[in-house]
Design a protein around this motif. Structure first.
Motif, PDB file in Angstrom:
ATOM      1  N   LYS A  43      -8.417  -2.346 -12.803  1.00  0.00           N
ATOM      2  CA  LYS A  43      -9.523  -1.713 -12.099  1.00  0.00           C
ATOM      3  C   LYS A  43     -10.214  -0.752 -13.045  1.00  0.00           C
ATOM      4  O   LYS A  43      -9.653  -0.353 -14.066  1.00  0.00           O
ATOM      5  CB  LYS A  43      -9.026  -0.985 -10.848  1.00  0.00           C
ATOM      6  N   GLU A  70       0.826  -1.211   0.000  1.00  0.00           N
ATOM      7  CA  GLU A  70       0.000   0.000   0.000  1.00  0.00           C
ATOM      8  C   GLU A  70       0.860   1.261   0.000  1.00  0.00           C
ATOM      9  O   GLU A  70       0.563   2.229  -0.702  1.00  0.00           O
ATOM     10  CB  GLU A  70      -0.966  -0.023   1.198  1.00  0.00           C
ATOM     11  N   VAL A  96      -7.482   7.323   1.867  1.00  0.00           N
ATOM     12  CA  VAL A  96      -7.048   6.079   1.218  1.00  0.00           C
ATOM     13  C   VAL A  96      -6.765   5.013   2.275  1.00  0.00           C
ATOM     14  O   VAL A  96      -7.202   3.858   2.150  1.00  0.00           O
ATOM     15  CB  VAL A  96      -5.806   6.347   0.336  1.00  0.00           C
ATOM     16  N   ASP A  97      -6.044   5.388   3.330  1.00  0.00           N
ATOM     17  CA  ASP A  97      -5.733   4.430   4.396  1.00  0.00           C
ATOM     18  C   ASP A  97      -7.011   3.881   5.023  1.00  0.00           C
ATOM     19  O   ASP A  97      -7.128   2.683   5.282  1.00  0.00           O
ATOM     20  CB  ASP A  97      -4.891   5.099   5.492  1.00  0.00           C
ATOM     21  N   SER A 138      -3.814   4.857  -5.668  1.00  0.00           N
ATOM     22  CA  SER A 138      -3.461   4.204  -4.402  1.00  0.00           C
ATOM     23  C   SER A 138      -4.481   3.163  -3.971  1.00  0.00           C
ATOM     24  O   SER A 138      -4.156   2.276  -3.193  1.00  0.00           O
ATOM     25  CB  SER A 138      -3.339   5.237  -3.280  1.00  0.00           C
ATOM     26  N   LEU A 184       2.185   2.030  -3.452  1.00  0.00           N
ATOM     27  CA  LEU A 184       1.189   2.691  -4.297  1.00  0.00           C
ATOM     28  C   LEU A 184       1.130   4.177  -3.956  1.00  0.00           C
ATOM     29  O   LEU A 184       1.102   5.034  -4.848  1.00  0.00           O
ATOM     30  CB  LEU A 184      -0.191   2.064  -4.090  1.00  0.00           C
ATOM     31  N   HIS A 185       1.129   4.475  -2.671  1.00  0.00           N
ATOM     32  CA  HIS A 185       1.156   5.861  -2.204  1.00  0.00           C
ATOM     33  C   HIS A 185       2.342   6.614  -2.773  1.00  0.00           C
ATOM     34  O   HIS A 185       2.210   7.688  -3.344  1.00  0.00           O
ATOM     35  CB  HIS A 185       1.297   5.878  -0.677  1.00  0.00           C
ATOM     36  N   SER A 214       2.115   7.313  -6.390  1.00  0.00           N
ATOM     37  CA  SER A 214       0.833   7.753  -6.941  1.00  0.00           C
ATOM     38  C   SER A 214       0.865   9.140  -7.550  1.00  0.00           C
ATOM     39  O   SER A 214       0.016   9.477  -8.360  1.00  0.00           O
ATOM     40  CB  SER A 214      -0.265   7.684  -5.866  1.00  0.00           C
ATOM     41  N   GLU A 215       1.856   9.927  -7.183  1.00  0.00           N
ATOM     42  CA  GLU A 215       1.899  11.259  -7.793  1.00  0.00           C
ATOM     43  C   GLU A 215       2.746  11.287  -9.066  1.00  0.00           C
ATOM     44  O   GLU A 215       2.829  12.315  -9.729  1.00  0.00           O
ATOM     45  CB  GLU A 215       2.397  12.293  -6.773  1.00  0.00           C
ATOM     46  N   ILE A 230      -3.853  10.542  -6.680  1.00  0.00           N
ATOM     47  CA  ILE A 230      -3.459   9.742  -5.504  1.00  0.00           C
ATOM     48  C   ILE A 230      -4.558   8.739  -5.163  1.00  0.00           C
ATOM     49  O   ILE A 230      -4.295   7.563  -4.915  1.00  0.00           O
ATOM     50  CB  ILE A 230      -3.158  10.673  -4.304  1.00  0.00           C
ATOM     51  N   GLU A 266      -4.542  11.066   1.675  1.00  0.00           N
ATOM     52  CA  GLU A 266      -3.841   9.831   2.063  1.00  0.00           C
ATOM     53  C   GLU A 266      -4.551   9.142   3.230  1.00  0.00           C
ATOM     54  O   GLU A 266      -4.625   7.912   3.276  1.00  0.00           O
ATOM     55  CB  GLU A 266      -2.387  10.129   2.464  1.00  0.00           C
TER      56      GLU A 266
END
Lengths: 483, 483
Positions: free
Chosen positions: A446, A20, B363-364, B398, A23-24, A27-28, B394, B360
């Motif tokens: 996805k 995870e 997302v978490d 993510s 991905l974070h 992600s930018e 993001i 973020e």
């Protein structure tokens, strides 16, 4: 919770967190930038391997020494010892390191738009279309289990990183010293990269695996590579999807119109090129016409003189007894087939033989006995007679095997030969990835739906009535959506 | 073996045989001809339904009568009774019959070439290229389990036939009389078609299902449609891949720069359009800026006045207490959220609310609590500020959810709305088909390798040395291979 289970739950949870986080962290970045970051990590792994070559060599020597001793005591096969040795065979080490850099160079399997549909046009004046994209993404956390070969650790780690997944790896206990240093290389490389350290972790014991395969909240795919026993035991213990194959029970069917030279060359290559490979044939089905055409006799002589033991059905056995044994001293290699022979993956110089009356009977035999791996038909070439093409069409359309070949050796069922650059393994599953699996098998997809403009894209707006929005459902350009 | 288990093993074996027979029967046809044969069968189903309409109606009336009685005794919900009735709601029957003909008209998901590679060029003079094709094919035998709605029998049978699979169907016991006549329609249609009679079979009891989900040698995919309990119990009992979702724990995140009107419209549509749908939101995440921007107050009032019960975290609760409750009589709808609320699929007029400090954190929260179904971000429109686009990027990159939307209602996660024409269900799995699944989710693929010419295409010919063949690995036209 026992200490063991506790430790292993931490590994699984850390893998999920690392996935995870990765991905974070990416992600930018644009898809191309994210791929570059992943590939840079692979180059760091290659560099770390080169830096620690002497240490790896020393560890590998100790593993080989111990294995050699065990082999002398009959506790380990010689083949196992040779698989363990990273340095004995010229080029093996170099090609392992080069392999990492090759994977870095492969096209990214991620962020590829495979479908793009305009769900609805924007409204006049207000603007704002509603678009749907299907884009590839990582699966999540992979659990990869394999036997002796230590280089597989490096291969699989590279594939996992390139495809954006996290991985938990478990090698064989015989290679544990080598594996420990290789794992250090990977950890060093990750610590020099933007990716989280726990993206690739190693575990060492079977007990850990028994716990891990139950942790479907953290682990998304299990990839066992090794013996049938290994794969079956994993399949029986887990509810997590398994990518792999337990059996490679491949068959070749020789149709009535098969040219003799073609049939001999393809059968010999499929059986003899590498008999212990999963894509070598284990059963030969011969059309009944070849009992008298001379082709079966020719095939039998070619196989027997190469030392292949034949398990023949009654009809094929009769020809061998009457026409081969009188002139060739190979009687010890010929025996009557039992039902079990057609279900046996010999992985050796043995072949089950059966005569079939037509292509449909061959298909039925394979459906009942095969393992859905790779099956081939040998027939008159595609530029030839209509009759044969029909047999090839029936064969390729009626079989559900993951690889069905016409006039090509079964040994082509291989990720490198298919042009995938790297191979995760060969899968006989009916869903997800099948056949030789490249990087594509380590990704999923996805849907991203993007509502443009100031319009509130509600489903209510499509409810029947005046001013209702209309569905467009028209294809648009397949690009990664800019959001 | 008990008689029950014996009977059900026969059903499973018959399904497999029917599947293999259907491949045989269609194998000499071109892909287009085979699709026409499958679609003709669907039109026969539609015709049989029309022929037997009165009989279906009579059976359905008896099912509804019995269910109404049970509902009066409190043993069945009224919703269940209304789902059971094929004829009460105007257009329901007609649209079921039309649906069968619509599936017939859909493009075939089969025999589509998705990858084509020239593995090696032919040799000069000798000719004979070696080509590899990946083509879509049926999965095999589907086991479809669903609850009350009798029309699902017809829907799923149509989808299974169109995609070349065999199917074993099990409906709810409340609809058993209706189901029996519908099954007779399907059987009549199959008997008038070229396809085998056993291609679609029905079973009636839970006990049969318990046996069937163990029969992985005959069944390739399980599709449960219905309650969370149904799906979970199937997932726990089988090693066969399951296509579906147990939970639809969808979330909406309102970013700091979200326009107020847009956010209100999207949140209301996502929650209220059909609260008991799996793609309705169950959690609302609000950026902390909206505690003071007025948007959270606006959202709370809009939701509460529509009767939505809010389970609020401390920060969002404070605003509601101070700014909403003094002027609106909705105190009974407001309560403090517990940890469990963020894991609850209400399927009703209830919503868990949480304030997050940045994207973020949203997302978490979703990674930890969501079910991978559908999650949406509401932010400044895509034509707007760079800052927001970064939040959307993001969010979409993510999250591993199967559907991730930007400025669009979660209710768009639906096969019809995505333009798939027909929906098998929505899957939250990480492998095979994900998100809204159309016909594409009922197919898999196989590799066909075709060796042209008189050349024996052996891997031996590629072994290093003089005259070794070279790999081409170049893309060629994606067509169904002519063999």
């Amino acid at each position: 919770m026992t200490q063991d289970l506790h430790d292993v739950a931490v590994v699984a949870k850390d893998a999920r967190t690392a996935y995870e986080e990765s991905l974070h962290l990416l992600s930018e970045l644009s898809p191309a930038e994210a791929d570059a970051a992943r590939s840079d990590t692979l180059r760091e792994i290659a560099a770390a391997l080169e830096r620690l070559e002497h240490e790896i060599k020393a560890a590998n020597e100790r593993d080989v020494e111990e294995a050699t001793l065990l082999a002398k005591q009959g506790k380990l096969s010689k083949q196992m010892v040779s698989r363990l040795d990273l340095f004995a065979k010229p080029g093996k080490w170099d090609s392992m390191v080069k392999g990492v850099r090759d994977v870095a160079k492969l096209a990214s399997p991620l962020d590829i738009c495979t479908r793009a549909t305009r769900l609805a046009e924007g409204q006049e004046g207000a603007g704002g279309a509603l678009d749907m994209y299907s884009v590839t993404c990582p699966i999540g956390v992979l659990l990869c289990i394999f036997e002796a070969r230590p280089e597989v650790i490096v291969n699989i780690a590279s594939l996992a990183v390139k495809s954006g997944n996290a991985a938990i790896l478990k090698g064989g206990k015989e290679s544990r010293r080598t594996a420990a240093v290789l794992a250090r290389c990977i950890a060093e490389a990750l610590s020099r990269s933007v990716l989280p350290l726990n993206l690739v972790q190693m575990v060492n014991t079977r007990e850990e695996i028994q716990h891990l395969v139950k942790m479907d909240e953290f682990i998304d795919l299990v990839v066992p590579r090794g013996s049938k026993e290994l794969v079956l035991s994993i399949q029986n213990e887990t509810r997590i999807p398994v990518l792999g194959h337990a059996d490679g029970l491949c068959s070749a069917y020789v149709h009535s119109d098969a040219p003799h030279a073609l049939a001999c060359a393809l059968v010999l290559d499929s059986k003899l090129d590498y008999p212990s490979a999963c894509n070598a044939i284990e059963t030969l089905l011969v059309h009944k016409d070849h009992l008298t055409s001379g082709l079966w006799k020719e095939l039998a002589i070619a196989l027997l003189t190469k030392g292949v033991r034949l398990h023949c059905d009654a009809r094929s056995l009769e020809v061998v007894r009457n026409e081969v044994l009188p002139t060739h001293d190979v009687a010890s290699l010929v025996e009557a087939a039992t039902k079990a022979d057609y279900k046996t993956e010999y992985l050796d110089l043995e072949l089950a033989v059966r005569v079939t009356d037509h292509v449909e009977a061959a298909v039925d035999h394979i459906n009942r006995n095969g393992s859905g791996h790779t099956d081939i038909i040998i027939c008159a070439p595609c530029s030839g007679a209509k009759k044969s093409m029909s047999a090839a069409a029936i064969f390729t359309r009626s079989l559900s095997s993951s690889s069905v070949f016409v006039n090509a050796s079964s040994r082509f069922a291989d990720g490198f030969r298919f042009g995938f650059g790297a191979e995760v393994g060969i899968s006989t599953a009916r869903t997800h990835a099948r056949g030789p699996v490249g990087l594509d098998g380590l990704v999923t997809y996805k849907y991203i739906v993007k509502g443009d403009g100031d319009v509130a894209h509600t489903v209510g707006a499509f409810a029947p009535g005046e001013n209702a929005r209309a569905w467009a459902h028209t294809p648009i350009e397949k690009v990664y959506p800019s959001v």
